[in-house]
Design an enzyme around this catalytic site. Structure first.
Site, PDB file in Angstrom:
ATOM      1  N   CYS A  28       0.815  -1.228   0.000  1.00 40.45           N
ATOM      2  CA  CYS A  28       0.000   0.000   0.000  1.00 40.45           C
ATOM      3  C   CYS A  28       0.845   1.273   0.000  1.00 40.45           C
ATOM      4  O   CYS A  28       0.314   2.360  -0.245  1.00 40.45           O
ATOM      5  CB  CYS A  28      -0.927   0.008   1.208  1.00 40.45           C
ATOM      6  SG  CYS A  28      -1.862  -1.494   1.353  1.00 40.45           S
ATOM      7  N   ASN A  62     -10.391  -0.148   0.681  1.00 42.46           N
ATOM      8  CA  ASN A  62      -8.928  -0.116   0.611  1.00 42.46           C
ATOM      9  C   ASN A  62      -8.493  -0.677  -0.746  1.00 42.46           C
ATOM     10  O   ASN A  62      -8.757  -1.841  -1.047  1.00 42.46           O
ATOM     11  CB  ASN A  62      -8.365  -0.960   1.756  1.00 42.46           C
ATOM     12  CG  ASN A  62      -6.842  -0.994   1.776  1.00 42.46           C
ATOM     13  OD1 ASN A  62      -6.190  -0.591   0.820  1.00 42.46           O
ATOM     14  ND2 ASN A  62      -6.289  -1.480   2.873  1.00 42.46           N
ATOM     15  N   HIS A  90      -3.444   6.951   3.022  1.00 35.76           N
ATOM     16  CA  HIS A  90      -3.876   5.663   2.475  1.00 35.76           C
ATOM     17  C   HIS A  90      -5.233   5.323   3.085  1.00 35.76           C
ATOM     18  O   HIS A  90      -5.448   5.481   4.283  1.00 35.76           O
ATOM     19  CB  HIS A  90      -2.833   4.597   2.842  1.00 35.76           C
ATOM     20  CG  HIS A  90      -3.292   3.205   2.533  1.00 35.76           C
ATOM     21  ND1 HIS A  90      -3.800   2.855   1.306  1.00 35.76           N
ATOM     22  CD2 HIS A  90      -3.344   2.084   3.297  1.00 35.76           C
ATOM     23  CE1 HIS A  90      -4.132   1.577   1.326  1.00 35.76           C
ATOM     24  NE2 HIS A  90      -3.882   1.087   2.522  1.00 35.76           N
TER      25      HIS A  90
HETATM   26  N1  ACO Z   1     -18.343  -8.710  10.511  1.00 38.56           N
HETATM   27  C1  ACO Z   1     -18.737  -9.002  11.753  1.00 38.56           C
HETATM   28  N2  ACO Z   1     -17.889  -9.339  12.728  1.00 38.56           N
HETATM   29  C2  ACO Z   1     -16.577  -9.392  12.415  1.00 38.56           C
HETATM   30  C3  ACO Z   1     -16.102  -9.116  11.125  1.00 38.56           C
HETATM   31  C4  ACO Z   1     -17.038  -8.771  10.164  1.00 38.56           C
HETATM   32  N3  ACO Z   1     -16.700  -8.451   8.895  1.00 38.56           N
HETATM   33  N4  ACO Z   1     -14.754  -9.241  11.128  1.00 38.56           N
HETATM   34  C5  ACO Z   1     -14.400  -9.598  12.370  1.00 38.56           C
HETATM   35  N5  ACO Z   1     -15.518  -9.703  13.159  1.00 38.56           N
HETATM   36  C6  ACO Z   1     -15.592 -10.059  14.545  1.00 38.56           C
HETATM   37  C7  ACO Z   1     -14.433 -10.857  15.040  1.00 38.56           C
HETATM   38  O1  ACO Z   1     -14.605 -12.228  14.776  1.00 38.56           O
HETATM   39  C8  ACO Z   1     -14.457 -10.538  16.529  1.00 38.56           C
HETATM   40  O2  ACO Z   1     -15.446 -11.336  17.124  1.00 38.56           O
HETATM   41  P1  ACO Z   1     -15.226 -11.922  18.627  1.00 38.56           P
HETATM   42  O3  ACO Z   1     -15.089 -10.706  19.500  1.00 38.56           O
HETATM   43  O4  ACO Z   1     -16.445 -12.726  18.859  1.00 38.56           O
HETATM   44  O5  ACO Z   1     -13.945 -12.707  18.545  1.00 38.56           O
HETATM   45  C9  ACO Z   1     -14.943  -9.093  16.572  1.00 38.56           C
HETATM   46  O6  ACO Z   1     -15.574  -8.848  15.302  1.00 38.56           O
HETATM   47  C10 ACO Z   1     -13.825  -8.093  16.771  1.00 38.56           C
HETATM   48  O7  ACO Z   1     -12.778  -8.402  15.865  1.00 38.56           O
HETATM   49  P2  ACO Z   1     -11.485  -7.537  15.787  1.00 38.56           P
HETATM   50  O8  ACO Z   1     -10.550  -8.138  14.785  1.00 38.56           O
HETATM   51  O9  ACO Z   1     -10.983  -7.283  17.166  1.00 38.56           O
HETATM   52  O10 ACO Z   1     -12.120  -6.182  15.214  1.00 38.56           O
HETATM   53  P3  ACO Z   1     -11.423  -4.795  15.042  1.00 38.56           P
HETATM   54  O11 ACO Z   1     -12.184  -3.781  15.783  1.00 38.56           O
HETATM   55  O12 ACO Z   1      -9.949  -4.880  15.256  1.00 38.56           O
HETATM   56  O13 ACO Z   1     -11.678  -4.516  13.506  1.00 38.56           O
HETATM   57  C11 ACO Z   1     -10.470  -4.577  11.441  1.00 38.56           C
HETATM   58  C12 ACO Z   1     -11.145  -5.388  12.524  1.00 38.56           C
HETATM   59  C13 ACO Z   1     -11.534  -3.725  10.790  1.00 38.56           C
HETATM   60  C14 ACO Z   1      -9.892  -5.525  10.412  1.00 38.56           C
HETATM   61  C15 ACO Z   1      -9.395  -3.671  12.062  1.00 38.56           C
HETATM   62  O14 ACO Z   1      -8.555  -4.429  12.894  1.00 38.56           O
HETATM   63  C16 ACO Z   1      -8.556  -3.007  11.024  1.00 38.56           C
HETATM   64  O15 ACO Z   1      -9.029  -2.169  10.267  1.00 38.56           O
HETATM   65  N6  ACO Z   1      -7.260  -3.310  10.984  1.00 38.56           N
HETATM   66  C17 ACO Z   1      -6.375  -2.713  10.013  1.00 38.56           C
HETATM   67  C18 ACO Z   1      -6.637  -3.322   8.696  1.00 38.56           C
HETATM   68  C19 ACO Z   1      -5.888  -2.577   7.658  1.00 38.56           C
HETATM   69  O16 ACO Z   1      -5.646  -1.407   7.756  1.00 38.56           O
HETATM   70  N7  ACO Z   1      -5.551  -3.258   6.634  1.00 38.56           N
HETATM   71  C20 ACO Z   1      -4.943  -2.534   5.589  1.00 38.56           C
HETATM   72  C21 ACO Z   1      -3.583  -2.888   5.411  1.00 38.56           C
HETATM   73  S1  ACO Z   1      -3.554  -4.112   4.262  1.00 38.56           S
HETATM   74  C22 ACO Z   1      -3.277  -3.364   2.867  1.00 38.56           C
HETATM   75  O17 ACO Z   1      -3.527  -2.178   2.790  1.00 38.56           O
HETATM   76  C23 ACO Z   1      -2.895  -4.256   1.679  1.00 38.56           C
END
Ligand code: ACO
Length: 324
Positions: free
Chosen positions: A115, A280, A250
């Site tokens: 990215c 993204n 980004h």
């Molecule tokens: N829908 C519903 N529930 C979900 C989903 C979904 N799509 N995805 C995860 N959950 C659940 C999980 O299973 C978890 O459930 P549990 O508590 O029963 O175990 C709960 O939601 C919380 O999950 P977390 O992973 O802790 O959620 P978080 O608040 O961290 O959000 C996210 C997840 C959105 C992926 C976040 O961590 C994030 O944005 N991280 C950065 C990602 C990123 O920036 N990627 C880009 C870089 S990659 C690139 O650019 C190529």
């Protein structure tokens, strides 16, 4: 080294026609529009057709950037493409794009810095234009068909990504202190398991490889490294945060963008984001957002603009621009 500067003469973007909404995703995996919007800020993303490859997206964005620059293909002396989703190991996407666009036989190559790749590519192109004798105009493209490496059964990743392409036409100008002024780049490959996509080996040609991510680790690291990059960039250019008219980050997650702005004490009114409609799109993310910000007159002549990125590797970077 020549005097002068490298300016962004034209910008272009391309988003595939097909839109995939959060509601449609909720019928594919166990998720909801409400969860996706509140955790990421994303409402929809664009998805390329099965027969549309990454170089097709790059072709459209490049044509739009050339039109915006009022230049023709014969004016381009250098082509750099940032991508992680080209559909061939080789030839490079840049080589395919050179032919699709009908460019002269100019130096054309790909880079892979996920990215942050578009900022890496801008830095390379700006130095070649500034220091080389053979180049006056460069086409720099970020193009991704992330839908081809997304696991559509993994709700923790499939809700985040979309397909897009963005392009800049850069031009050398003898004018001083304008255009791309400075860039900070970095990488730390010590924890590749936090964000990766496996490579295709000759022995597993029938295995599909998908992107894997530790969301929370990516979240924390992205804010840390993007903040540090911006602080270093401003410090060494003797600028204050209040001198920056527009920050274009980004587009990974609205909560990351908001936390970054908060950690820098930077007002969200000066931050451009479009991830609600595009998701993204990795190395296409910044040029697409930039093209939309330019169309929306988000910045003006004389403004300082900061671009900032973070991605798999990890890689990161920030670029300072003074709009001519
Ligand atoms: N829908 C519903 N529930 C979900 C989903 C979904 N799509 N995805 C995860 N959950 C659940 C999980 O299973 C978890 O459930 P549990 O508590 O029963 O175990 C709960 O939601 C919380 O999950 P977390 O992973 O802790 O959620 P978080 O608040 O961290 O959000 C996210 C997840 C959105 C992926 C976040 O961590 C994030 O944005 N991280 C950065 C990602 C990123 O920036 N990627 C880009 C870089 S990659 C690139 O650019 C190529």
């Amino acid at each position: 080294m020549k005097q002068g500067s490298v300016i962004i003469r034209g910008v272009g973007s391309y988003l595939p026609r097909k839109i995939l909404t959060n509601h449609e995703l909720a019928s594919m995996v166990d998720t909801s529009d409400e969860w996706i919007r509140t955790r990421t800020g994303i409402s929809q993303r664009h998805i390329a057709d099965a027969n549309e490859v990454c170089s097709d997206l790059a072709h459209m964005a490049s044509k739009n950037a050339l039109a915006d620059a009022h230049l023709q293909t014969k004016d381009i002396d250098l082509l750099i493409v940032s991508t992680i989703t080209h559909n061939m190991v080789f030839p490079s996407l840049a080589a395919i794009l050179q032919a699709k666009l009908g460019l002269r036989n100019v130096m054309s190559f790909d880079i892979n810095a996920t990215c942050s790749g578009f900022l890496y590519a801008l830095e390379i192109a700006a130095h070649l234009l500034q220091n080389g004798n053979s180049y006056r105009c460069a086409l720099v493209v970020g193009s991704e068909k992330l839908s081809s490496i997304v696991d559509w059964e993994d709700r923790s990743t499939c809700v985040l990504f979309g397909d897009a392409s963005g392009a800049f036409v850069l031009e050398y100008t003898p004018a001083e202190h304008v255009g791309i002024l400075d860039t900070v780049l970095g990488a730390d490959g010590s924890s590749p398991e936090k964000l990766y996509c496996g490579a295709l080996q000759p022995t597993d040609v029938n295995t599909k490889h998908f992107m894997k991510m530790n969301g929370q680790e990516v979240f924390k690291n992205s804010i840390y490294w993007m903040r540090k990059s911006i602080e270093e960039l401003l410090k060494r250019n003797h600028l204050k945060k209040t001198d920056v008219a527009c920050l274009i980050p980004h587009q990974a997650n609205l909560r990351i963008i908001q936390s970054l702005a908060q950690s820098l004490d930077f007002p969200m009114e000066h931050v451009f984001y479009n991830l609600d409609t595009v998701g993204n799109t990795s190395s296409a993310s910044i040029p697409v957002a930039f093209a939309q910000a330019k169309s929306a007159h988000y910045f003006h002549s004389g403004d300082y603009i900061v671009l900032v990125a973070f991605g798999g590797g990890f890689t990161w970077g920030a670029t300072l621009i003074k709009w001519p």
